[in-house]
Design a protein around this motif. Structure first.
Motif, short mmCIF file in Angstrom:
data_model
loop_
_atom_site.label_atom_id
_atom_site.label_comp_id
_atom_site.label_asym_id
_atom_site.label_seq_id
_atom_site.Cartn_x
_atom_site.Cartn_y
_atom_site.Cartn_z
N THR A 58 0.83 -1.21 0.00
CA THR A 58 0.00 0.00 0.00
C THR A 58 0.87 1.25 0.00
O THR A 58 0.57 2.23 -0.69
N ALA A 59 1.95 1.24 0.75
CA ALA A 59 2.88 2.38 0.75
C ALA A 59 3.51 2.55 -0.64
O ALA A 59 3.66 3.67 -1.13
N LEU A 60 3.84 1.44 -1.27
CA LEU A 60 4.41 1.49 -2.62
C LEU A 60 3.39 2.05 -3.61
O LEU A 60 3.75 2.80 -4.51
N ASP A 61 2.12 1.72 -3.42
CA ASP A 61 1.06 2.30 -4.25
C ASP A 61 1.03 3.82 -4.11
O ASP A 61 0.77 4.53 -5.08
N ILE A 134 10.54 1.99 4.78
CA ILE A 134 11.23 2.50 3.59
C ILE A 134 10.24 3.05 2.57
O ILE A 134 10.37 4.19 2.11
N TYR A 135 9.22 2.27 2.23
CA TYR A 135 8.26 2.72 1.23
C TYR A 135 7.41 3.89 1.75
O TYR A 135 7.05 4.79 0.99
N SER A 136 7.12 3.91 3.04
CA SER A 136 6.36 5.02 3.62
C SER A 136 7.17 6.31 3.60
O SER A 136 6.64 7.38 3.26
N ARG A 137 8.42 6.21 3.96
CA ARG A 137 9.28 7.40 3.92
C ARG A 137 9.49 7.89 2.49
O ARG A 137 9.53 9.10 2.24
N ALA A 138 9.62 6.97 1.55
CA ALA A 138 9.76 7.36 0.14
C ALA A 138 8.49 8.06 -0.33
O ALA A 138 8.57 9.08 -1.05
N ALA A 139 7.33 7.56 0.08
CA ALA A 139 6.06 8.20 -0.29
C ALA A 139 5.96 9.59 0.32
O ALA A 139 5.54 10.55 -0.34
N ALA A 140 6.36 9.71 1.58
CA ALA A 140 6.31 11.01 2.26
C ALA A 140 7.21 12.02 1.56
O ALA A 140 6.84 13.19 1.40
N ALA A 141 8.37 11.58 1.13
CA ALA A 141 9.30 12.48 0.44
C ALA A 141 8.77 12.89 -0.92
O ALA A 141 8.91 14.04 -1.33
N ARG A 142 8.15 11.96 -1.61
CA ARG A 142 7.69 12.24 -2.96
C ARG A 142 6.41 13.06 -2.98
O ARG A 142 6.20 13.85 -3.90
N GLN A 153 -2.98 7.33 5.82
CA GLN A 153 -3.55 6.99 4.51
C GLN A 153 -3.56 5.48 4.28
O GLN A 153 -4.53 4.92 3.77
N ILE A 154 -2.47 4.84 4.68
CA ILE A 154 -2.40 3.37 4.54
C ILE A 154 -3.48 2.74 5.40
O ILE A 154 -4.20 1.84 4.95
N ALA A 155 -3.61 3.20 6.64
CA ALA A 155 -4.62 2.65 7.56
C ALA A 155 -6.01 2.85 6.98
O ALA A 155 -6.84 1.91 7.01
N ALA A 156 -6.31 4.03 6.47
CA ALA A 156 -7.63 4.31 5.91
C ALA A 156 -7.92 3.40 4.72
O ALA A 156 -9.04 2.88 4.59
N SER A 157 -6.94 3.18 3.88
CA SER A 157 -7.16 2.34 2.70
C SER A 157 -7.38 0.88 3.08
O SER A 157 -7.97 0.13 2.30
N ARG A 158 -6.94 0.49 4.26
CA ARG A 158 -7.10 -0.90 4.73
C ARG A 158 -8.16 -1.00 5.81
O ARG A 158 -8.29 -2.04 6.45
#
Length: 164
Positions: A58-61, A134-142, A153-158
């Motif tokens: 989900t973080a990668l999404d 890692i994927y969450s921090r990458a998403a936050a940076a991007r 956001q991940i929690a809400a989507s799940r």
């Protein structure tokens, strides 16, 4: 003497996800996130590998929605998880496996987690926590938003309710 009642695996699955995402939303350090997920690992009954890899998917999404610029793998761990040093070939390969497994799952390929990682000395779920971070921090940076917002956001989507 009575045997301790086993907790339903679906309950443990969600508990692992809530524990890691709640800690991530609070800004807990990565070692605290691993400790928060640890009680859901019940040897011989349940391991939170899949539960945590689902969060990484989900973080990668979020970091790479369809049509977005691909995420560069080279240096990803060093950029997004500098506080963890992977020593030796085994630790490097295990952390790489967790990152790749989430990417495979996102693409529709379910890795054979038990066969691939069931024998590891350090369980896959610990590396899966690293992949979530890692994927969450990458998403936050991007995006750019705080990591805590990515966790929400991940929690809400799940459909997960985070704890304070």
């Amino acid at each position: 003497m009575t045997k301790r009642e086993r907790i339903d695996q679906d309950v443990l699955h969600r508990r692992a996800q809530v524990a890691v995402l709640s800690g991530l939303a609070r800004g807990d350090d990565v070692h605290d996130l691993v400790a928060a997920a640890a009680p859901t690992h019940v040897p011989g009954w349940f391991t939170p590998d899949l539960a945590l890899l689902e969060l990484a998917v989900t973080a990668l999404d979020l970091v790479c929605p369809s049509g977005a610029e691909p995420l560069e793998y080279e240096g990803l761990r060093e950029r997004c998880l500098p506080e963890v040093t992977f020593r030796g070939r085994v630790a490097h390969r295990n952390s790489q496996y967790a990152l790749y497994a989430a990417a495979c799952m996102r693409g529709g390929l379910q890795p054979d987690l038990l066969s691939d990682a069931g024998w590891w000395q350090t369980p896959l779920w610990q590396y899966a926590v690293f992949a979530v971070v890692i994927y969450s921090r990458a998403a936050a940076a991007r995006l750019p938003v705080p990591v805590g917002e990515i966790a929400r956001q991940i929690a809400a989507s799940r459909s997960l309710e985070l704890t304070a």
